[in-house]
Design an enzyme around this catalytic site. Structure first.
Site, mmCIF file in Angstrom:
data_model
loop_
_atom_site.group_PDB
_atom_site.id
_atom_site.type_symbol
_atom_site.label_atom_id
_atom_site.label_comp_id
_atom_site.label_asym_id
_atom_site.label_seq_id
_atom_site.Cartn_x
_atom_site.Cartn_y
_atom_site.Cartn_z
ATOM 1 N N GLU A 100 23.818 13.485 22.819
ATOM 2 C CA GLU A 100 23.003 12.544 22.020
ATOM 3 C C GLU A 100 22.978 11.150 22.661
ATOM 4 O OE1 GLU A 100 21.338 13.096 18.630
ATOM 5 O OE2 GLU A 100 20.450 11.473 19.765
ATOM 6 N N GLU A 146 22.448 -0.488 34.219
ATOM 7 C CA GLU A 146 23.259 0.508 34.924
ATOM 8 C C GLU A 146 24.050 -0.191 36.026
ATOM 9 O OE1 GLU A 146 23.264 3.948 34.062
ATOM 10 O OE2 GLU A 146 22.323 2.927 32.395
ATOM 11 N N GLY A 165 24.413 -0.489 25.044
ATOM 12 C CA GLY A 165 25.496 -1.326 24.515
ATOM 13 C C GLY A 165 26.672 -0.473 24.072
ATOM 14 N N ASP A 177 16.023 5.527 35.243
ATOM 15 C CA ASP A 177 16.777 5.750 34.015
ATOM 16 C C ASP A 177 15.846 6.285 32.909
ATOM 17 O OD1 ASP A 177 19.355 4.913 32.320
ATOM 18 O OD2 ASP A 177 17.605 4.200 31.236
ATOM 19 N N LYS A 212 15.697 10.132 31.072
ATOM 20 C CA LYS A 212 15.687 10.324 29.611
ATOM 21 C C LYS A 212 14.417 11.058 29.181
ATOM 22 C CE LYS A 212 18.338 6.055 28.901
ATOM 23 N NZ LYS A 212 18.178 4.607 28.746
ATOM 24 N N LYS A 236 22.914 10.415 31.342
ATOM 25 C CA LYS A 236 21.553 10.979 31.416
ATOM 26 C C LYS A 236 21.217 11.504 32.801
ATOM 27 C CE LYS A 236 21.477 6.381 31.582
ATOM 28 N NZ LYS A 236 22.195 5.442 30.748
ATOM 29 N N VAL A 268 30.719 1.823 27.561
ATOM 30 C CA VAL A 268 30.533 2.863 26.536
ATOM 31 C C VAL A 268 31.871 3.504 26.148
ATOM 32 C CG1 VAL A 268 29.343 5.015 25.967
ATOM 33 C CG2 VAL A 268 28.180 3.257 27.312
ATOM 34 N N GLY A 311 20.486 5.478 23.465
ATOM 35 C CA GLY A 311 21.716 4.920 22.897
ATOM 36 C C GLY A 311 22.042 5.431 21.507
HETATM 37 N N1 HSE Z 1 20.760 1.116 31.392
HETATM 38 C C1 HSE Z 1 20.372 1.773 30.196
HETATM 39 C C2 HSE Z 1 19.332 0.923 29.491
HETATM 40 C C3 HSE Z 1 21.587 1.970 29.331
HETATM 41 O O1 HSE Z 1 19.142 -0.238 29.887
HETATM 42 O O2 HSE Z 1 18.675 1.411 28.588
HETATM 43 C C4 HSE Z 1 21.358 2.951 28.216
HETATM 44 O O3 HSE Z 1 21.001 4.216 28.680
#
Ligand code: HSE
Length: 427
Positions: free
Chosen positions: A129, A190, A302, A201, A205, A105, A14, A134
């Site tokens: 954001e 990740e 990505g 994850d 979120k 996150k 990123v 993403g």
């Molecule tokens: N590991 C996360 C995913 C990356 O696969 O969505 C983006 O937050």
């Protein structure tokens, strides 16, 4: 022309994507936004990464203190991931009067109450954001554009790695391990991909998104969470036969009885707009009381899609002087008045492996009947080579506690019938 100095903490997928976007669009931001955005510092142990991106060695800082004391730096971009040292670095930046943009996150979900306190105290902006979905602008949609609504529900595919794996498994072919390796290679997964496949994850979120949507703190510890590692291609195939697609869904509902938040694999009707969200794409399907249904769709992971969200925050930060914070009281725990529904209602898919004997089907249906669970679809397959008969049932909506009782009761007669899979169904 306003000069904006940026420092990037971490030049992984990123961070690298963010740097490239800023470099490639430098003249565009000057002419379109009247902003001259320059990367004044980077913090990255692997100097080779910085050099490969074309960053001047003089801009590679040795420590966070060096970034914090650099008067040319206005905005610190944290794209390191994980809690520490990211948390200490973000707090140091805020306490040095720098605004912060983060894609983290886990950090934002667990510690936004602390980070926001430091941002307010130092009159700095705190933007996140890129932490959810993403490149899809869901945070600003919730904090700004959808404010005219009470958000009633949110259904999301908010993890790219698991969506990529489930899409490939649904299409047959590659094994789970092969697809996960591919997701790592593409930079979706990740550092520890168990965070993706076990649903953490997505839960981080969902905590961030549902707190914003429902105007109350929804700690991730209140979220029911189940990952995809137990999913068998057999169930994906039976689901397909019955008209469903399997997704790892993040579900948030705000009802008169309370808030319901959960992340788990779920079958969704093939006609639902979320069913065609494939590969690493993400989407959030929201229902507001004024706007009705809205779906935001795009790349959830990505380098450049996430970098796009970061650069959007940098520009927003540079062009707004009145920083806004969470539209709810941002405490560590939920407000005492917030009620969470744990015994939620859902339809269910069950795959039962039954012996090919008279009376087995009636035993199963009598368990359902006794518990008031009605069936909406059923498939009974031919006997396998081992003499077992797969029985696939989709129920109407019932309580989670009820389905657990039904599974326990069927399994108590394990010599004749055993539940091999239970998957929730979104109707
Ligand atoms: N590991 C996360 C995913 C990356 O696969 O969505 C983006 O937050």
């Amino acid at each position: 022309m306003k000069k904006v100095g940026v420092a990037i903490l971490g030049l992984g997928v990123v961070g690298g994507g963010t740097y490239k976007i800023l470099a490639e669009h430098k003249e565009f931001y000057k002419s379109n936004h009247n902003l001259d955005i320059t990367v004044e510092g980077v913090l990255e142990k692997n100097r080779g990464r910085a050099i490969a991106l074309g960053i001047d060695e003089s801009k590679i800082a040795e420590s966070i203190a060096e970034i914090c004391s650099n008067p040319e730096v206005d905005i610190v971009v944290e794209v390191m991931g994980g809690v520490e040292p990211a948390k200490s670095f973000v707090l140091a930046a805020l306490n040095a009067g720098k605004s912060v943009v983060t894609s983290n996150k886990e950090l934002y979900c667990k510690y936004s109450h602390e980070l926001e306190k430091a941002a307010k105290k130092n009159h700095c902006g705190l933007f996140y954001e890129a932490s959810c979905v993403g490149g899809v602008p869901i945070i600003r949609a919730l904090t700004d554009n959808l404010q005219g609504n009470r958000i009633l529900s949110m259904l999301g595919i908010i993890n790219g790695t698991t969506n990529y794996i489930l899409t490939k498994m649904s299409n047959g072919g590659a094994s789970y391990g092969e697809v996960l390796d591919e997701a790592k290679r593409l930079g979706y997964a990740e550092a520890d991909p168990s965070s993706d496949v076990d649903g953490y994850d997505a839960a981080y979120k969902l905590s961030i998104l549902s707190s914003l949507a429902f105007h109350t703190k929804v700690p991730y510890t209140e979220i029911y969470r189940e990952g995809i590692s137990e999913i068998s291609p057999l169930d994906i195939a039976y689901g397909k036969q019955l008209g469903y697609v399997l997704k790892l869904l993040a579900i948030g509902k705000n009802t008169a009885k309370g808030i319901e938040v959960r992340v788990h694999p779920a079958f969704i009707k093939a006609e639902h707009p979320l069913a065609s969200v494939n590969d690493s794409f993400n989407a959030v399907y929201l229902t507001g009381d004024s706007v009705e249904d809205v779906m935001l769709y795009g790349r959830g992971a990505g380098a450049k899609p996430t970098g796009s969200a970061i650069v959007g925050d940098i520009i927003y930060c540079a062009t707004h002087s009145n920083f806004v914070y969470s539209p709810f009281e941002n405490t560590e725990k939920a407000a005492p008045s917030t009620k969470f529904i744990k015994n939620f209602e859902s339809a269910y898919y069950l795959r039962i492996v039954a012996a090919d004997k008279a009376g087995v089907l009636s035993k199963v249906t009598s368990v359902f009947g006794k518990l008031g669970i009605s069936m909406s679809q059923i498939i009974q397959e031919k006997e396998n080579s081992d003499g077992a008969v797969p029985l696939v049932v989709i129920t109407h909506e019932t309580y989670e506690s009820n389905i657990n009782k039904a599974v326990a009761e069927i399994n108590s007669a394990a010599e004749i019938a055993k539940v091999a899979a239970v998957i929730r169904v979104v109707t």
